[in-house]
Design an enzyme around this catalytic site. Structure first.
Site, PDB file in Angstrom:
ATOM      1  N   SER A 189      82.525  57.671  96.158  1.00 34.65           N
ATOM      2  CA  SER A 189      81.994  58.875  95.811  1.00 34.65           C
ATOM      3  C   SER A 189      83.048  59.654  94.716  1.00 34.65           C
ATOM      4  O   SER A 189      83.393  59.080  93.750  1.00 34.65           O
ATOM      5  CB  SER A 189      81.819  60.328  96.887  1.00 34.65           C
ATOM      6  OG  SER A 189      81.498  61.282  96.310  1.00 34.65           O
ATOM      7  N   ASP A 364      70.125  59.013  98.350  1.00 31.93           N
ATOM      8  CA  ASP A 364      71.706  59.338  98.460  1.00 31.93           C
ATOM      9  C   ASP A 364      71.499  60.917  97.210  1.00 31.93           C
ATOM     10  O   ASP A 364      71.332  60.696  96.003  1.00 31.93           O
ATOM     11  CB  ASP A 364      72.716  58.543  97.546  1.00 31.93           C
ATOM     12  CG  ASP A 364      74.174  59.135  97.616  1.00 31.93           C
ATOM     13  OD1 ASP A 364      74.216  60.417  97.541  1.00 31.93           O
ATOM     14  OD2 ASP A 364      75.186  58.517  97.340  1.00 31.93           O
ATOM     15  N   HIS A 395      74.591  59.958 101.668  1.00 38.45           N
ATOM     16  CA  HIS A 395      75.955  59.678 100.988  1.00 38.45           C
ATOM     17  C   HIS A 395      77.193  59.640 101.742  1.00 38.45           C
ATOM     18  O   HIS A 395      77.972  58.768 101.628  1.00 38.45           O
ATOM     19  CB  HIS A 395      76.181  61.282 100.165  1.00 38.45           C
ATOM     20  CG  HIS A 395      77.313  61.111  99.130  1.00 38.45           C
ATOM     21  ND1 HIS A 395      77.144  60.364  97.916  1.00 38.45           N
ATOM     22  CD2 HIS A 395      78.610  61.552  99.027  1.00 38.45           C
ATOM     23  CE1 HIS A 395      78.261  60.433  97.297  1.00 38.45           C
ATOM     24  NE2 HIS A 395      79.029  61.162  97.812  1.00 38.45           N
TER      25      HIS A 395
END
Ligand SMILES: *[C@@H]1O[C@H](CO)[C@@H](O)[C@H](O)[C@H]1NC(C)=O
Ligand SMILES: *[C@@H]1O[C@H](CO)[C@@H](O)[C@H](O)[C@H]1NC(C)=O
Length: 426
Positions: A189, A364, A395
């Site tokens: 991320s 996601d 995620h």
């Protein structure tokens, strides 16, 4: 007669106890070496270094100071516990970087056999875990006080600074200490966002990276579906003004309230568990299928680990703007002073010549398929784009997912091995 009988009973008891004891010790040892946490509440209260020690892995703590005074803590697992455990052998370095509101604990919290850092150490890598300025492990500065009541000076950074200053500082230290010239990078991320910042603003760092593996890659956020960030987006440029007024530059540290919530509301048998899950999963997305609810207290003991409001605001700007740009200082004049242009410049993705592998999923909410596609097209040297073969993978599953090893980590490790074997061909 009676006496004799009693003796037999006692003797039997003793024998039984002994049998039970050896069995339970065996059971305990088996548990201890298994994939899973031995005690989720204990794990919630231990820091990353203590956790690694508890599970009998070798650990080193390294601190570095950035040119602008932030003191960052890294943890290193130099070799494996059960396999690849000769301390004198030189191994390829893998650098792991966590996401927004997280820390290096993400890489170990799920326990040996499930935590990415442990798996990599067992597979023969020298594992380094970074921590961005402002989180639990890097909430320190040579001069500025993160808790200052009337000043938010410590918190005046976004992931631009994390990528442009923290990452190069930590990577240089890992290379110098390990005696290697190049390393492999795995980011999750924001750990991918900050990598793209580093290698586009300072392209000379591409030479230090053999391969980059982006888990849930975040650069463009035009299709973001995260409710919290969508809420922030229209106000992205005002957030900081509000924060300055009230004197807060920090967002959601891992404070007492969260730890308390973890202990009190997140046990398996407690009815509040869905609510408690949502606090965290409001940000990361929710996937029942890959989510191990028993682990929640441990996860909430470490996450959220703190970040600046600017990190959120910077993502908010990207959602509103649909571009991948440097932080908007709020006015044309202050942008001009900082960047020499009225609008913040784009990060030039074509300058990223590191071989990049993107790992993404269909559902996601933060790394939408269309945004990932655009990123892949614009990178300087994109090599592979891999969809996790489970539609519901979300995620946070990229690090916490029950089957993350089978669905994702094994592939990443194979790719790293292949890239490492060819490292000196180009
Ligand atoms: C969930 O975590 C607990 C505690 O670590 C573990 O005992 C259990 O086996 C895990 N469940 C799954 C499905 O992985
Ligand atoms: C983690 O725990 C160790 C051992 O108790 C301690 O020395 C260290 O200061 C802790 N680190 C942080 C960042 O709290």
């Amino acid at each position: 007669m009676l006496r004799g009988g009693l003796l037999v009973v006692i003797a039997t008891c003793v024998a039984l106890t002994a049998a039970v004891e050896t069995d339970s010790i065996k059971e305990l040892l088996k548990k201890f070496d298994s994939r899973y946490s031995t005690n989720v509440f204990e794990d919630a209260s231990l820091n990353a270094t203590e956790l690694i020690t508890k599970y009998r892995y070798p650990v080193e703590v390294h601190t570095v100071t950035t040119e602008d005074g932030y003191i960052l803590e890294m943890q290193r697992i130099p070799h494996g516990r059960d396999a690849n455990n000769n301390p004198n052998q030189k191994r390829p370095v893998v650098f792991l970087m966590h996401g927004l509101l997280s820390s290096s604990a993400d890489m170990v919290i799920m326990g040996p056999g499930s935590g990415l850092a442990y798996i990599l150490a067992e597979e023969g890598f020298d594992v380094w875990m970074g921590n961005a300025r402002g989180n639990t492990y890097s909430r320190k500065h040579v001069r500025l006080n993160p808790d200052a009541l009337l000043s938010t000076a410590f918190w005046k950074f976004s992931w631009d600074e994390i990528g442009n200053i923290d990452l190069p500082t930590m990577i240089d230290h890992a290379l110098k200490t390990s005696g290697q010239e190049r390393l492999h990078y795995i980011g999750h991320s924001q750990g991918t966002t900050s990598f793209f910042v580093m290698t586009s603003l300072q392209p000379e760092y591409n030479k230090k990276i053999i391969s980059m593996h982006a888990l849930a890659p975040v650069a463009y956020m035009a299709h973001n579906r995260n409710p919290l960030l969508m809420f922030i987006s229209p106000h992205a440029n005002n957030i900081e003004n509000i924060a300055n007024l009230v004197g807060v530059g920090e967002f959601m540290t891992n404070n007492v309230i969260y730890s308390w919530a973890g202990q009190a509301m997140c046990r398996d048998e407690v009815v509040f568990q869905p609510i408690c899950s949502n606090i965290l999963f409001l940000i990361g997305g929710w996937n029942e299928q890959e989510h191990n609810a028993t682990m929640l207290p441990a996860i909430l003991g470490h996450t959220p680990a703190g970040s600046s409001l600017r990190q959120l605001a910077h993502y908010g700007q990207g959602i509103a703007d649909k571009e991948f740009r440097r932080y908007d200082q709020g006015s044309r004049m202050s942008n001009y002073r900082t960047y020499g242009s009225f609008k913040p410049p784009h990060y030039d993705l074509s300058k990223i010549t590191t071989p990049v592998f993107l790992h993404y999923s269909d559902s996601d909410p933060l790394a939408h398929v269309n945004d990932v596609d655009r990123l892949f097209r614009e990178l300087g040297r994109p090599i592979g784009k891999f969809r996790v073969p489970l539609a519901s993978f979300s995620h946070l599953d990229f690090l916490y997912g029950i089957n993350a090893k089978e669905l994702l980590f094994n592939r990443v490790i194979n790719l790293i091995r292949a890239m490492d074997a060819n490292a000196f061909d180009d």
